[in-house]
Design a protein around this motif. Structure first.
Motif, PDB file in Angstrom:
ATOM      1  N   LYS A 102     -10.817  19.835 -14.790  1.00  0.00           N
ATOM      2  CA  LYS A 102     -11.062  20.774 -13.691  1.00  0.00           C
ATOM      3  C   LYS A 102     -10.470  20.272 -12.374  1.00  0.00           C
ATOM      4  O   LYS A 102     -10.249  21.052 -11.457  1.00  0.00           O
ATOM      5  N   LEU A 103     -10.237  18.968 -12.266  1.00  0.00           N
ATOM      6  CA  LEU A 103      -9.697  18.416 -11.027  1.00  0.00           C
ATOM      7  C   LEU A 103      -8.324  18.986 -10.696  1.00  0.00           C
ATOM      8  O   LEU A 103      -7.922  19.006  -9.535  1.00  0.00           O
ATOM      9  N   ILE A 104      -7.608  19.501 -11.686  1.00  0.00           N
ATOM     10  CA  ILE A 104      -6.273  20.062 -11.456  1.00  0.00           C
ATOM     11  C   ILE A 104      -6.354  21.251 -10.502  1.00  0.00           C
ATOM     12  O   ILE A 104      -5.373  21.587  -9.834  1.00  0.00           O
ATOM     13  N   GLU A 105      -7.515  21.881 -10.390  1.00  0.00           N
ATOM     14  CA  GLU A 105      -7.698  23.027  -9.488  1.00  0.00           C
ATOM     15  C   GLU A 105      -7.742  22.613  -8.017  1.00  0.00           C
ATOM     16  O   GLU A 105      -7.614  23.458  -7.129  1.00  0.00           O
ATOM     17  N   LEU A 106      -7.925  21.325  -7.747  1.00  0.00           N
ATOM     18  CA  LEU A 106      -8.016  20.833  -6.372  1.00  0.00           C
ATOM     19  C   LEU A 106      -6.634  20.689  -5.751  1.00  0.00           C
ATOM     20  O   LEU A 106      -5.638  20.562  -6.454  1.00  0.00           O
ATOM     21  N   SER A 107      -6.598  20.666  -4.422  1.00  0.00           N
ATOM     22  CA  SER A 107      -5.314  20.498  -3.733  1.00  0.00           C
ATOM     23  C   SER A 107      -4.761  19.097  -3.951  1.00  0.00           C
ATOM     24  O   SER A 107      -3.546  18.896  -3.961  1.00  0.00           O
ATOM     25  N   GLN A 108      -5.660  18.126  -4.138  1.00  0.00           N
ATOM     26  CA  GLN A 108      -5.237  16.762  -4.445  1.00  0.00           C
ATOM     27  C   GLN A 108      -6.398  16.021  -5.093  1.00  0.00           C
ATOM     28  O   GLN A 108      -7.546  16.399  -4.945  1.00  0.00           O
ATOM     29  N   PHE A 109      -6.081  14.963  -5.832  1.00  0.00           N
ATOM     30  CA  PHE A 109      -7.110  14.113  -6.435  1.00  0.00           C
ATOM     31  C   PHE A 109      -6.468  12.812  -6.894  1.00  0.00           C
ATOM     32  O   PHE A 109      -5.244  12.703  -7.020  1.00  0.00           O
ATOM     33  N   TYR A 110      -7.316  11.835  -7.130  1.00  0.00           N
ATOM     34  CA  TYR A 110      -6.933  10.583  -7.783  1.00  0.00           C
ATOM     35  C   TYR A 110      -7.981  10.301  -8.846  1.00  0.00           C
ATOM     36  O   TYR A 110      -9.178  10.493  -8.612  1.00  0.00           O
ATOM     37  N   ILE A 111      -7.526   9.861 -10.005  1.00  0.00           N
ATOM     38  CA  ILE A 111      -8.422   9.379 -11.056  1.00  0.00           C
ATOM     39  C   ILE A 111      -7.986   7.945 -11.331  1.00  0.00           C
ATOM     40  O   ILE A 111      -6.851   7.703 -11.758  1.00  0.00           O
ATOM     41  N   LEU A 112      -8.878   7.016 -11.073  1.00  0.00           N
ATOM     42  CA  LEU A 112      -8.595   5.604 -11.296  1.00  0.00           C
ATOM     43  C   LEU A 112      -9.433   5.139 -12.475  1.00  0.00           C
ATOM     44  O   LEU A 112     -10.656   5.253 -12.457  1.00  0.00           O
ATOM     45  N   MET A 113      -8.747   4.634 -13.511  1.00  0.00           N
ATOM     46  CA  MET A 113      -9.453   4.130 -14.683  1.00  0.00           C
ATOM     47  C   MET A 113      -8.923   2.737 -14.989  1.00  0.00           C
ATOM     48  O   MET A 113      -7.772   2.576 -15.385  1.00  0.00           O
ATOM     49  N   VAL A 114      -9.771   1.740 -14.753  1.00  0.00           N
ATOM     50  CA  VAL A 114      -9.361   0.349 -14.966  1.00  0.00           C
ATOM     51  C   VAL A 114     -10.468  -0.430 -15.658  1.00  0.00           C
ATOM     52  O   VAL A 114     -11.644  -0.089 -15.557  1.00  0.00           O
ATOM     53  N   ARG A 115     -10.041  -1.497 -16.326  1.00  0.00           N
ATOM     54  CA  ARG A 115     -11.004  -2.426 -16.904  1.00  0.00           C
ATOM     55  C   ARG A 115     -11.309  -3.502 -15.879  1.00  0.00           C
ATOM     56  O   ARG A 115     -10.529  -3.731 -14.957  1.00  0.00           O
ATOM     57  N   GLU A 116     -12.436  -4.155 -16.068  1.00  0.00           N
ATOM     58  CA  GLU A 116     -12.841  -5.216 -15.145  1.00  0.00           C
ATOM     59  C   GLU A 116     -11.766  -6.298 -15.080  1.00  0.00           C
ATOM     60  O   GLU A 116     -11.197  -6.691 -16.105  1.00  0.00           O
ATOM     61  N   ASP A 117     -11.483  -6.748 -13.882  1.00  0.00           N
ATOM     62  CA  ASP A 117     -10.504  -7.809 -13.626  1.00  0.00           C
ATOM     63  C   ASP A 117      -9.070  -7.425 -14.002  1.00  0.00           C
ATOM     64  O   ASP A 117      -8.234  -8.298 -14.218  1.00  0.00           O
ATOM     65  N   GLU A 118      -8.790  -6.164 -14.125  1.00  0.00           N
ATOM     66  CA  GLU A 118      -7.427  -5.705 -14.413  1.00  0.00           C
ATOM     67  C   GLU A 118      -6.869  -4.996 -13.194  1.00  0.00           C
ATOM     68  O   GLU A 118      -7.605  -4.597 -12.297  1.00  0.00           O
ATOM     69  N   LYS A 119      -5.570  -4.818 -13.184  1.00  0.00           N
ATOM     70  CA  LYS A 119      -4.907  -4.109 -12.095  1.00  0.00           C
ATOM     71  C   LYS A 119      -4.197  -2.881 -12.669  1.00  0.00           C
ATOM     72  O   LYS A 119      -3.766  -2.890 -13.813  1.00  0.00           O
ATOM     73  N   VAL A 120      -4.079  -1.863 -11.846  1.00  0.00           N
ATOM     74  CA  VAL A 120      -3.376  -0.654 -12.269  1.00  0.00           C
ATOM     75  C   VAL A 120      -1.912  -1.014 -12.523  1.00  0.00           C
ATOM     76  O   VAL A 120      -1.253  -1.604 -11.679  1.00  0.00           O
ATOM     77  N   LYS A 121      -1.457  -0.674 -13.698  1.00  0.00           N
ATOM     78  CA  LYS A 121      -0.064  -0.964 -14.046  1.00  0.00           C
ATOM     79  C   LYS A 121       0.757   0.308 -14.188  1.00  0.00           C
ATOM     80  O   LYS A 121       1.975   0.272 -14.165  1.00  0.00           O
ATOM     81  N   GLU A 122       0.078   1.425 -14.367  1.00  0.00           N
ATOM     82  CA  GLU A 122       0.796   2.675 -14.580  1.00  0.00           C
ATOM     83  C   GLU A 122       0.237   3.756 -13.658  1.00  0.00           C
ATOM     84  O   GLU A 122      -0.966   3.940 -13.561  1.00  0.00           O
ATOM     85  N   TYR A 123       1.163   4.450 -12.998  1.00  0.00           N
ATOM     86  CA  TYR A 123       0.823   5.518 -12.061  1.00  0.00           C
ATOM     87  C   TYR A 123       1.460   6.802 -12.571  1.00  0.00           C
ATOM     88  O   TYR A 123       2.639   6.803 -12.929  1.00  0.00           O
ATOM     89  N   TYR A 124       0.688   7.874 -12.614  1.00  0.00           N
ATOM     90  CA  TYR A 124       1.206   9.138 -13.117  1.00  0.00           C
ATOM     91  C   TYR A 124       0.887  10.271 -12.156  1.00  0.00           C
ATOM     92  O   TYR A 124      -0.282  10.515 -11.844  1.00  0.00           O
ATOM     93  N   LYS A 125       1.932  10.958 -11.723  1.00  0.00           N
ATOM     94  CA  LYS A 125       1.737  12.179 -10.944  1.00  0.00           C
ATOM     95  C   LYS A 125       1.468  13.296 -11.944  1.00  0.00           C
ATOM     96  O   LYS A 125       2.215  13.487 -12.902  1.00  0.00           O
ATOM     97  N   ILE A 126       0.397  14.024 -11.707  1.00  0.00           N
ATOM     98  CA  ILE A 126      -0.091  15.014 -12.659  1.00  0.00           C
ATOM     99  C   ILE A 126       0.117  16.420 -12.105  1.00  0.00           C
ATOM    100  O   ILE A 126      -0.140  16.671 -10.930  1.00  0.00           O
ATOM    101  N   SER A 127       0.543  17.334 -12.974  1.00  0.00           N
ATOM    102  CA  SER A 127       0.691  18.716 -12.522  1.00  0.00           C
ATOM    103  C   SER A 127      -0.021  19.731 -13.434  1.00  0.00           C
ATOM    104  O   SER A 127      -0.128  20.897 -13.086  1.00  0.00           O
TER     105      SER A 127
END
Length: 156
Positions: A102-127
């Motif tokens: 449902k977040l796709i209906e918003l003008s903008q959003f971020y979804i961050l999903m990470v494991r403990e002590d990890e860093k984001v390695k992949e970024y995806y622009k969603i449409s």
């Protein structure tokens, strides 16, 4: 696996995704939780994150007061992870995935999903909402787990 899931959405669009603040009644009075909590129409619980400085570096921009950062408090991310890794599951029926789509209906959003002590390695622009499902599912696979940031930015 132990993932954390945070979402960043515009405050003024919070009702678009049917999130309502959880309020406590004490006699005649009504109080906010501390920190504030929000519940979706499907009973998914999020807690507002007040200190968002660490997120500025992750998303590459300064968060403003017109956004709200919410941390998933429910254990339903485990349900999604299990569904992704169980070939007999029907992902389209997963409550968390339905909400995140449902977040796709918003003008903008971020979804961050990470494991403990990890860093984001992949970024995806969603449409599309299908992209949300594909990227999250791909990230939760036990054979190749990933820490990701999915985002949709406001078109100026």
């Amino acid at each position: 696996m132990d993932y954390f899931l945070d979402i960043i959405i515009p405050k003024k669009e919070i009702e678009t995704v049917k999130l309502n603040e959880k309020l406590l009644k004490w006699g005649e009075d009504v109080y906010s939780c501390s920190p504030p909590q929000y519940i979706s129409d499907s009973d998914i619980v999020f807690e507002q994150i007040e200190d968002v400085q660490y997120l500025n570096k992750i998303i590459g921009e300064e968060l403003t007061n017109d956004t709200i950062v919410l941390h998933l408090k429910s254990d339903i991310l485990y349900d999604l992870e299990y569904a992704v890794n169980n070939p007999e599951s029907v992902l389209e029926e997963n409550v968390l995935l339905i909400f995140l789509n449902k977040l796709i209906e918003l003008s903008q959003f971020y979804i961050l999903m990470v494991r403990e002590d990890e860093k984001v390695k992949e970024y995806y622009k969603i449409s599309t909402k299908e992209e949300i499902s594909i990227r999250l599912s791909d990230s939760l696979r036990w054979s190749n787990p990933k820490d990701v940031l999915l985002f949709k930015k406001r078109e100026d």
